[in-house]
Design a protein around this motif. Structure first.
Motif, short mmCIF file in Angstrom:
data_model
loop_
_atom_site.label_atom_id
_atom_site.label_comp_id
_atom_site.label_asym_id
_atom_site.label_seq_id
_atom_site.Cartn_x
_atom_site.Cartn_y
_atom_site.Cartn_z
N ASP A 182 110.79 -39.13 -63.08
CA ASP A 182 109.70 -38.94 -62.11
C ASP A 182 109.36 -37.47 -61.94
O ASP A 182 108.81 -37.07 -60.90
N GLY A 183 109.69 -36.66 -62.94
CA GLY A 183 109.40 -35.24 -62.87
C GLY A 183 108.15 -34.88 -63.66
O GLY A 183 107.54 -35.71 -64.32
N ALA A 187 113.80 -31.61 -54.44
CA ALA A 187 113.41 -31.50 -55.84
C ALA A 187 113.96 -30.21 -56.43
O ALA A 187 114.20 -29.22 -55.72
N HIS A 211 116.42 -25.29 -55.58
CA HIS A 211 116.45 -26.68 -55.15
C HIS A 211 116.00 -26.72 -53.71
O HIS A 211 116.61 -26.10 -52.83
N GLU A 226 109.47 -29.59 -62.53
CA GLU A 226 109.81 -30.11 -61.20
C GLU A 226 110.39 -31.51 -61.36
O GLU A 226 109.75 -32.39 -61.95
N ILE A 227 111.58 -31.71 -60.83
CA ILE A 227 112.24 -33.01 -60.89
C ILE A 227 112.76 -33.37 -59.50
O ILE A 227 113.61 -32.66 -58.96
N PRO A 228 112.26 -34.43 -58.91
CA PRO A 228 112.82 -34.87 -57.62
C PRO A 228 114.23 -35.41 -57.83
O PRO A 228 114.47 -36.22 -58.72
N CYS A 229 115.18 -34.95 -57.02
CA CYS A 229 116.57 -35.38 -57.21
C CYS A 229 117.37 -35.06 -55.97
O CYS A 229 117.11 -34.09 -55.25
N VAL A 278 119.50 -35.10 -64.63
CA VAL A 278 118.63 -34.02 -64.15
C VAL A 278 119.11 -32.68 -64.69
O VAL A 278 118.31 -31.87 -65.18
#
Length: 437
Positions: free
Chosen positions: A407-408, A375, A371, A425-428, A341
């Motif tokens: 999944d971003g 995400a 954050h 946007e990156i879910p993490c 990420v």
């Protein structure tokens, strides 16, 4: 009306059906059933008979186990045959429903196949195809296509007959050419009339194959999840290779260049004024430039600041080195996030600022990052001329694919006249608490 029919049923509604290739596709699909049906029937009978006969001595048990997997290769062939009469844009009817085993080896493959519902649907299709379907296919082709073609060739049959007479379809005795040509004319009329039922039959046969062999929605979701995991593994392997190359360059080539630069510098100091000193000076300067380029290359492969200080320090560093003045708003700092990420976000900002400096004509840019707890949200804005096209070779297409693996999403809004905004946007999850540069 669709000018490019995708199935025989769609093609039948088209007025140019008889002048298209669809009647012959339908005939080829049905006739091809015999080419696969006969071997399938033989394999089923042999395996079942041998397995049942040898079961008392346990030798037949592996044969019976193999019988359960017969449908897998049969279905693979039938899906390929289905392409003759099924041209749906998604290609889902011809896509395999099977997953890839997590472990190598024939045993792992067989164990997974026995647990999949698709294997048993394929076995049912193989049994149905071997015992019944290919017979029906062949009979229908012989009736709907073979009969009119046989009538059409009556004059030729009469010419080749040794006794000067021919019995057409075992019903009518023909001894002269006028009735032979009359029967041929009847065949010419009957052929186009029967080509439409032939197409309808092929459409029904393809629909049955699709119903049994096409992957179900749940299977497609499983395949999609497997592809996503596979792409994630590739990204992880790619990142690990980048890190290895960065370490090799940092610990190997860079150290040698530093030693070479120091040696040239000492030699330059010791050399008396003259041509030799000038050449040593030139070599020393060139070695310094190569060292600077190598350090920049190492930084581009995987910046050390990203490893040491996290995304907060890395974004501050890239903003400081940007050709366009950049305002950064990182709040109180970003937490440590998973390495893929952080790397994807860092290189996304690098690419955005590089495009800003090269193409936008902007006087200023801004980077904001937050954050939310679920995400990572990053936005890169510039006050340039706008009109950015990601498909025009900006380098963001590959980056968007890389972020999609996580999944971003990466979106760009750039109306003519600006401003241009790149949103990422990156879910993490959070790895460790907030880190400051």
């Amino acid at each position: 009306m669709d000018d490019h029919p995708r199935t025989p049923w769609h093609a039948l509604a088209h007025r140019r059906y008889l002048r298209s290739a669809w009647p012959w596709r339908a005939a080829g699909y049905l006739a091809g059933g015999a080419l696969t049906g006969i071997p399938v029937l033989l394999v089923l009978v042999l395996l079942a008979a041998a397995g049942a006969a040898l079961s008392p001595v346990l030798v037949g048990l592996p044969l019976l186990a193999l019988l359960g997997l017969v449908g897998v290769p049969v279905a693979a062939v039938e899906r390929r045959r289905l392409r003759l009469v099924d041209r749906t844009p998604t290609g889902s009817p011809t896509r395999t429903p099977h997953r890839t085993p997590a472990e190598p080896g024939l045993l792992a493959w067989a164990r997974l196949r026995y647990r999949e519902q698709a294997t048993w649907r394929e076995l049912a299709y193989a049994v149905l195809h071997g015992l019944l379907l290919w017979w029906v296919d062949l009979a229908l082709v012989a009736t709907l296509l073979g009969l009119p073609l046989l009538l059409l060739t009556t004059p030729l049959q009469l010419a080749l007959a040794a006794d000067g007479e021919v019995k057409v379809v075992k019903l009518w005795l023909v001894t002269s050419y006028p009735p032979a040509f009359a029967i041929a004319a009847a065949g010419a009329v009957l052929l186009p009339a029967l080509l439409r039922p032939l197409g309808a039959v092929a459409g029904a046969r393809a629909a049955l194959t699709r119903a049994l062999l096409a992957p179900r929605e749940r299977e497609l979701q499983g395949l999609l999840a497997e592809v996503t995991r596979s792409r994630a593994r590739l990204v992880d392997a790619f990142e690990a290779e980048r890190r290895r190359i960065e370490r090799d360059l940092h610990d190997g080539a860079q150290q040698r260049l530093v030693a070479l630069t120091m040696t040239l510098g000492l030699a330059r100091l010791d050399a008396p004024p003259g041509p030799l000193a000038d050449r040593l000076a030139a070599a020393h300067d060139e070695a310094g430039k190569v060292l600077a380029e190598l350090r920049e290359l190492i930084h581009g492969i995987h910046p050390q600041v990203l490893t040491d200080y996290g995304l907060t320090g890395a974004l501050a560093d890239v903003a400081e080195r940007s050709a366009v003045p950049v305002d950064t708003d990182l709040g109180t700092g970003l937490p440590r996030l998973p390495e893929p990420v952080e790397a994807a976000a860092y290189f996304g900002v690098c690419e955005a600022l590089a495009n800003t400096g090269k193409h936008s004509g902007a006087a200023r840019a801004a980077v904001t990052a937050r954050h939310t707890g679920a995400a990572l949200l990053i936005a890169v804005t510039d006050d340039g001329r706008g009109g950015a096209d990601p498909a025009a070779g900006s380098g963001l297409t590959g980056l968007a694919d890389r972020i999609a693996v996580l999944d971003g999403t990466l979106t760009i809004t750039s109306p003519p006249g600006g401003p241009t905004v790149l949103s990422l946007e990156i879910p993490c999850p959070v790895i460790s608490p907030t880190s400051n540069p």
